[in-house]
Design a protein around this motif. Sequence first.
Motif, PDB file in Angstrom:
ATOM      1  N   UNK A 389       0.809  -1.214   0.000  1.00 54.66           N
ATOM      2  CA  UNK A 389       0.000   0.000   0.000  1.00 54.66           C
ATOM      3  C   UNK A 389       0.844   1.266   0.000  1.00 54.66           C
ATOM      4  N   UNK A 390       2.070   1.176   0.550  1.00 59.82           N
ATOM      5  CA  UNK A 390       2.925   2.361   0.649  1.00 59.82           C
ATOM      6  C   UNK A 390       3.977   2.450  -0.445  1.00 59.82           C
ATOM      7  N   UNK A 391       4.205   1.394  -1.179  1.00 57.99           N
ATOM      8  CA  UNK A 391       5.335   1.308  -2.099  1.00 57.99           C
ATOM      9  C   UNK A 391       5.132   2.217  -3.310  1.00 57.99           C
ATOM     10  N   UNK A 533       4.197   4.570   8.904  1.00 60.69           N
ATOM     11  CA  UNK A 533       5.634   4.829   9.011  1.00 60.69           C
ATOM     12  C   UNK A 533       6.299   4.804   7.636  1.00 60.69           C
ATOM     13  N   UNK A 534       5.868   3.894   6.777  1.00 61.53           N
ATOM     14  CA  UNK A 534       6.441   3.817   5.433  1.00 61.53           C
ATOM     15  C   UNK A 534       6.094   5.047   4.609  1.00 61.53           C
ATOM     16  N   UNK A 535       4.875   5.540   4.734  1.00 60.36           N
ATOM     17  CA  UNK A 535       4.479   6.745   4.012  1.00 60.36           C
ATOM     18  C   UNK A 535       5.272   7.952   4.496  1.00 60.36           C
ATOM     19  N   UNK A 540       9.950  11.919   3.169  1.00 64.90           N
ATOM     20  CA  UNK A 540      11.183  12.580   3.556  1.00 64.90           C
ATOM     21  C   UNK A 540      12.349  12.155   2.688  1.00 64.90           C
ATOM     22  N   UNK A 541      13.429  12.889   2.785  1.00 68.35           N
ATOM     23  CA  UNK A 541      14.647  12.489   2.093  1.00 68.35           C
ATOM     24  C   UNK A 541      15.487  11.616   3.002  1.00 68.35           C
TER      25      UNK A 541
END
Length: 583
Positions: A389-391, A533-535, A540-541
């Motif tokens: 879902x976050x990839x 957390x993945x999103x 961020x960089x």
Amino acid sequence: MTTTAPQSRAAEPLRLVDHLASELAGAGVTHLFGVGGANIEDVYDAVHRGGAIRGVVAKHEFSAVTMADGYARTTGRLGVVAATSGGGAMNLVPGLAEAHASRVPVLALVGQPPTGQEGLGAFQDSSGKSGSFDAKEIFAPLSRFCVRVDDPHSFAELLPLAVRAAQADPRGPAVLLLPKDVQQARIRVPGHAPAPHPGEPSTASAARLDAVAVSAVSKALRRAGRVLVIAGEGVASADAREALAELARRLGAWVAVTPDAKDVFDNRDPRFAGVAGVMGHANVADCLRQADLCLLAGTRLPLLARGGLEGALAGTDVVCLGPEPPFVAGAALGGNLRDALHAVTSGLPSRARPCPPHAGPLPTPTPPPPPPALEGTVPQARAVAAVEAALPEDAHVFVDAGNAGAGAIHLLPAPRRGRFVVAVGMGGMGYTFGAGIGAALATGRRTYVLAGDGSFYMHGMEVHTAVEYGAPVTFVIFNNNAHAMCALREEFLQGGVRDDDLFGRTDLAAGLAAAFPSLRATEATDAAELRAALLRGNAGGGPALVSVACDPREIPPFLPFQSFTEAVKSKEGSDERHVVHVG
């Protein structure tokens, strides 16, 4: 390899290492990975002075090789690694073995003591003289080309030979053993024939195809009513995804992929049959049983890719396209894979054929862990769904060995515009930490590393390298506090789990957050926390890390374990025919 120095300076003497750095930069190499030391420091000095190549210092030479490996797999260019003599050189061995087995073009620059000290008790002597071991005998079996450069004036000829050897089929590592005094020597470099730019086909890989064999393959495909294509990593390395898709369209074929090649065909295409082999989908075996012909493209079909398919393969005609012969019986069309796909496709009708119905890559049901349930753990399927879902669609994914890797290979669709890399050549744990960093630095894309805690304990401190260089890598650690695959093998094969493969609980996220304050490190206790957390990491960089707690007793979608559980249920021993063994 293009020469970047002006003609008026072509014959001026310069340090060998400066010539090396200039040639690599002119050939499009942008990063050099390694670990410093006295007998390789001149190479780093030349890279620093030249300014065109970024020198990256890893924490361990194995990871430096995997950085070069990940760089090569995601860019199509030559990966370059540098290491000093002695233990530093020996630490390269497992990484180069992976590159050799997986056909990845890597150039290893290995420092050696000065030639005048060889055989005289030099520190880290590996010349083979006076009882020392011979580094060349170590590296030669792991490489396509291995030379100790004793005469600095031969280097201008040896370097392009090494590059060509790494990039010719079968691809793999080339090793140059460089004594310190040779690195420092001043040489004159007259005009010379350019070596191939990394990514360009070599003479060996661009050999003409056998026209008779091409015609025979096209004829067999036209005759076949139903075709299953099993595509391998060679499709990616040959940049042949579009050619594969067009062949499948004209054939109306089902397309399966090997475990290390999920990204070579759109996983959401209705023709996609799933992953073949021991981490794969039952639908592939169903399609193979219905197929009139099985076409292997870019894979020799090693054991991990054919486990569970042997019976169906024995009753099906097999044709293999690729530069090396398959491990299974069948007709083979050698030569460059992309050329072979285009040639075979040109012999087929141009209209698209409909794909026969099939079930698709349905996940294999896996039993839940036995009670009592471990509080705060996330089932693997839910964790992988959160990753999916976050990839980002253009992300690269590097999947490590173990239970977590099996689950990701089985359950996680490959991103549409990124690599999905699994190092099955040697299957070395911890490969992904360096490889993901190398890919992220090379491409600038968000790169996901999916690994278990066992892999983290081996090479996970490369997280520090990601922090130091600001690499956009998201490390997802499936933490079951165990070498869980080993523990399951002990349970199924040896009569019970031993305590030595079960660990005490470790809060990896808290520890790494304390060690590296700039690292976004999170402990996820459920799938929603993991996805969030993945999103945040995507937004961020630089690097991010999420540790998700898992149950070590959970059985992954790994065919040998499934067959063991079926055997136990039916009270049959592990020597029964339907039990699949790997290792």
